[in-house]
Design a protein around this motif. Sequence first.
Motif, PDB file in Angstrom:
ATOM      1  N   GLY A  20       0.812  -1.208   0.000  1.00 12.81           N
ATOM      2  CA  GLY A  20       0.000   0.000   0.000  1.00 12.81           C
ATOM      3  C   GLY A  20       0.846   1.259   0.000  1.00 12.81           C
ATOM      4  N   GLY A  21       0.239   2.338   0.457  1.00 15.57           N
ATOM      5  CA  GLY A  21       0.929   3.617   0.448  1.00 15.57           C
ATOM      6  C   GLY A  21       0.312   4.586   1.428  1.00 15.57           C
ATOM      7  N   GLN A  22       0.757   5.802   1.325  1.00 17.78           N
ATOM      8  CA  GLN A  22       0.307   6.866   2.221  1.00 17.78           C
ATOM      9  C   GLN A  22       0.201   8.155   1.416  1.00 17.78           C
ATOM     10  OE1 GLN A  22       3.137   7.855   5.277  1.00 17.78           O
ATOM     11  NE2 GLN A  22       1.526   8.506   6.656  1.00 17.78           N
ATOM     12  N   VAL A  23      -0.810   8.955   1.738  1.00 14.90           N
ATOM     13  CA  VAL A  23      -0.992  10.259   1.113  1.00 14.90           C
ATOM     14  C   VAL A  23      -0.940  11.304   2.214  1.00 14.90           C
ATOM     15  CG1 VAL A  23      -2.647  11.747  -0.094  1.00 14.90           C
ATOM     16  CG2 VAL A  23      -2.354   9.383  -0.810  1.00 14.90           C
ATOM     17  N   ARG A  24      -0.222  12.391   1.945  1.00 15.06           N
ATOM     18  CA  ARG A  24      -0.217  13.506   2.895  1.00 15.06           C
ATOM     19  C   ARG A  24      -0.378  14.808   2.126  1.00 15.06           C
ATOM     20  NH1 ARG A  24       5.371  11.391   4.129  1.00 15.06           N
ATOM     21  NH2 ARG A  24       6.629  12.340   2.502  1.00 15.06           N
ATOM     22  N   LEU A  25      -1.128  15.726   2.733  1.00 11.15           N
ATOM     23  CA  LEU A  25      -1.401  17.017   2.115  1.00 11.15           C
ATOM     24  C   LEU A  25      -1.028  18.131   3.076  1.00 11.15           C
ATOM     25  CD1 LEU A  25      -4.079  15.088   1.239  1.00 11.15           C
ATOM     26  CD2 LEU A  25      -4.528  17.165  -0.002  1.00 11.15           C
ATOM     27  N   TRP A  26      -0.574  19.265   2.512  1.00 11.39           N
ATOM     28  CA  TRP A  26      -0.338  20.461   3.295  1.00 11.39           C
ATOM     29  C   TRP A  26      -0.293  21.656   2.346  1.00 11.39           C
ATOM     30  CZ3 TRP A  26       3.383  17.233   1.615  1.00 11.39           C
ATOM     31  CH2 TRP A  26       4.514  17.772   1.008  1.00 11.39           C
ATOM     32  N   ALA A  27      -0.479  22.826   2.915  1.00 15.55           N
ATOM     33  CA  ALA A  27      -0.424  24.060   2.137  1.00 15.55           C
ATOM     34  C   ALA A  27       0.732  24.915   2.631  1.00 15.55           C
ATOM     35  CB  ALA A  27      -1.733  24.827   2.264  1.00 15.55           C
ATOM     36  N   GLU A  28       1.361  25.580   1.688  1.00 16.64           N
ATOM     37  CA  GLU A  28       2.448  26.533   1.962  1.00 16.64           C
ATOM     38  C   GLU A  28       2.397  27.625   0.917  1.00 16.64           C
ATOM     39  OE1 GLU A  28       6.478  25.121   1.961  1.00 16.64           O
ATOM     40  OE2 GLU A  28       5.906  23.272   2.956  1.00 16.64           O
ATOM     41  N   ALA A  29       2.443  28.851   1.351  1.00 16.62           N
ATOM     42  CA  ALA A  29       2.613  29.995   0.443  1.00 16.62           C
ATOM     43  C   ALA A  29       1.738  29.901  -0.810  1.00 16.62           C
ATOM     44  CB  ALA A  29       4.082  30.154   0.063  1.00 16.62           C
ATOM     45  N   ASP A  30       0.442  29.825  -0.617  1.00 18.01           N
ATOM     46  CA  ASP A  30      -0.521  29.784  -1.731  1.00 18.01           C
ATOM     47  C   ASP A  30      -0.385  28.574  -2.639  1.00 18.01           C
ATOM     48  OD1 ASP A  30      -1.617  32.177  -0.815  1.00 18.01           O
ATOM     49  OD2 ASP A  30      -0.266  33.381  -2.064  1.00 18.01           O
ATOM     50  N   GLN A  31       0.186  27.499  -2.123  1.00 17.17           N
ATOM     51  CA  GLN A  31       0.326  26.260  -2.886  1.00 17.17           C
ATOM     52  C   GLN A  31      -0.160  25.095  -2.041  1.00 17.17           C
ATOM     53  OE1 GLN A  31       1.611  26.306  -6.136  1.00 17.17           O
ATOM     54  NE2 GLN A  31       1.641  28.514  -5.835  1.00 17.17           N
ATOM     55  N   LEU A  32      -0.822  24.143  -2.666  1.00 15.79           N
ATOM     56  CA  LEU A  32      -1.209  22.906  -1.993  1.00 15.79           C
ATOM     57  C   LEU A  32      -0.285  21.809  -2.495  1.00 15.79           C
ATOM     58  CD1 LEU A  32      -3.332  21.542  -0.108  1.00 15.79           C
ATOM     59  CD2 LEU A  32      -4.427  20.773  -2.207  1.00 15.79           C
ATOM     60  N   PHE A  33       0.299  21.070  -1.569  1.00 13.22           N
ATOM     61  CA  PHE A  33       1.188  19.964  -1.896  1.00 13.22           C
ATOM     62  C   PHE A  33       0.537  18.657  -1.466  1.00 13.22           C
ATOM     63  CE2 PHE A  33       3.883  23.616  -1.472  1.00 13.22           C
ATOM     64  CZ  PHE A  33       4.792  23.483  -2.499  1.00 13.22           C
ATOM     65  N   CYS A  34       0.787  17.628  -2.230  1.00 15.05           N
ATOM     66  CA  CYS A  34       0.285  16.303  -1.898  1.00 15.05           C
ATOM     67  C   CYS A  34       1.362  15.291  -2.264  1.00 15.05           C
ATOM     68  CB  CYS A  34      -0.999  16.010  -2.655  1.00 15.05           C
ATOM     69  SG  CYS A  34      -1.704  14.403  -2.276  1.00 15.05           S
ATOM     70  N   ASP A  35       1.758  14.500  -1.283  1.00 18.44           N
ATOM     71  CA  ASP A  35       2.714  13.416  -1.500  1.00 18.44           C
ATOM     72  C   ASP A  35       1.986  12.092  -1.524  1.00 18.44           C
ATOM     73  OD1 ASP A  35       4.834  15.189  -1.426  1.00 18.44           O
ATOM     74  OD2 ASP A  35       5.571  14.552   0.535  1.00 18.44           O
ATOM     75  N   VAL A  36       2.298  11.271  -2.489  1.00 15.13           N
ATOM     76  CA  VAL A  36       1.849   9.889  -2.535  1.00 15.13           C
ATOM     77  C   VAL A  36       3.105   9.048  -2.368  1.00 15.13           C
ATOM     78  CG1 VAL A  36       0.669   8.112  -3.867  1.00 15.13           C
ATOM     79  CG2 VAL A  36      -0.084  10.497  -4.035  1.00 15.13           C
ATOM     80  N   VAL A  37       3.165   8.305  -1.263  1.00 14.19           N
ATOM     81  CA  VAL A  37       4.378   7.590  -0.867  1.00 14.19           C
ATOM     82  C   VAL A  37       4.122   6.086  -0.928  1.00 14.19           C
ATOM     83  CG1 VAL A  37       6.100   7.307   0.952  1.00 14.19           C
ATOM     84  CG2 VAL A  37       4.857   9.478   0.746  1.00 14.19           C
ATOM     85  N   ASP A  38       5.050   5.353  -1.541  1.00 13.33           N
ATOM     86  CA  ASP A  38       4.955   3.893  -1.539  1.00 13.33           C
ATOM     87  C   ASP A  38       6.349   3.294  -1.607  1.00 13.33           C
ATOM     88  OD1 ASP A  38       5.782   3.722  -4.270  1.00 13.33           O
ATOM     89  OD2 ASP A  38       3.729   3.858  -4.964  1.00 13.33           O
ATOM     90  N   GLN A  39       6.419   1.987  -1.692  1.00 12.54           N
ATOM     91  CA  GLN A  39       7.707   1.289  -1.723  1.00 12.54           C
ATOM     92  C   GLN A  39       8.110   0.877  -3.134  1.00 12.54           C
ATOM     93  OE1 GLN A  39       9.594   1.160   1.116  1.00 12.54           O
ATOM     94  NE2 GLN A  39       7.921   2.505   1.729  1.00 12.54           N
ATOM     95  N   GLY A  40       7.452   1.429  -4.129  1.00 11.78           N
ATOM     96  CA  GLY A  40       7.757   1.079  -5.505  1.00 11.78           C
ATOM     97  C   GLY A  40       8.938   1.854  -6.060  1.00 11.78           C
ATOM     98  N   PRO A  41       9.328   1.533  -7.278  1.00 13.12           N
ATOM     99  CA  PRO A  41      10.428   2.256  -7.923  1.00 13.12           C
ATOM    100  C   PRO A  41       9.983   3.664  -8.310  1.00 13.12           C
ATOM    101  CG  PRO A  41       9.406   0.759  -9.475  1.00 13.12           C
ATOM    102  CD  PRO A  41       8.759   0.500  -8.137  1.00 13.12           C
ATOM    103  N   ALA A  42      10.940   4.515  -8.576  1.00  9.55           N
ATOM    104  CA  ALA A  42      10.630   5.877  -9.026  1.00  9.55           C
ATOM    105  C   ALA A  42       9.856   5.818 -10.338  1.00  9.55           C
ATOM    106  CB  ALA A  42      11.910   6.676  -9.207  1.00  9.55           C
ATOM    107  N   ARG A  43       8.881   6.699 -10.473  1.00 10.80           N
ATOM    108  CA  ARG A  43       8.101   6.779 -11.710  1.00 10.80           C
ATOM    109  C   ARG A  43       8.816   7.709 -12.680  1.00 10.80           C
ATOM    110  NH1 ARG A  43       6.255   5.037  -7.038  1.00 10.80           N
ATOM    111  NH2 ARG A  43       4.071   4.554  -6.939  1.00 10.80           N
ATOM    112  N   THR A  44       8.554   7.502 -13.946  1.00 12.13           N
ATOM    113  CA  THR A  44       9.111   8.354 -14.980  1.00 12.13           C
ATOM    114  C   THR A  44       7.998   9.238 -15.518  1.00 12.13           C
ATOM    115  OG1 THR A  44      10.675   6.625 -15.571  1.00 12.13           O
ATOM    116  CG2 THR A  44      10.337   8.378 -17.169  1.00 12.13           C
TER     117      THR A  44
END
Length: 126
Positions: free
Chosen positions: A59-83
């Motif tokens: 599985g994976g994990q999603v985290r969200l936060w806002a900074e300086a008028d931007q919304l960031f979202c990380d999708v984290v897993d144990q897979g290889p880097a995507r291209t």
Amino acid sequence: MADRVEDTMAYEVATDLRELRGFVSTQALAQGLAPHRVELLALAVSELATNTLQHTTGGGQVRLWAEADQLFCDVVDQGPARTFGRDMPAADAVRGRGLAIVERICDEVAVLSRPEGTVVRIRLGL
């Protein structure tokens, strides 16, 4: 970033995706993302999480936060880097649209290798 507040949700199976989309939508609205952009973010996260479930284990994990008028979202897993930077597959292609869609609907997409796993970070302007 020490005072940054993150909202986080883990997912493990396909039946978690509906709840994940709801979580992302609720959190993004609370952070001030415009409703039409919330739908795009939910689509992007759903595509990335589906990719996690189809191509990795644990599985994976999603985290969200806002900074300086931007919304960031990380999708984290144990897979290889995507291209990223791919062309959109042909209309009759069976697979391969998910990452291309994510790249086109987000303001920025980055792939980071961290001790916690592979992080796909997406950014949308508030």
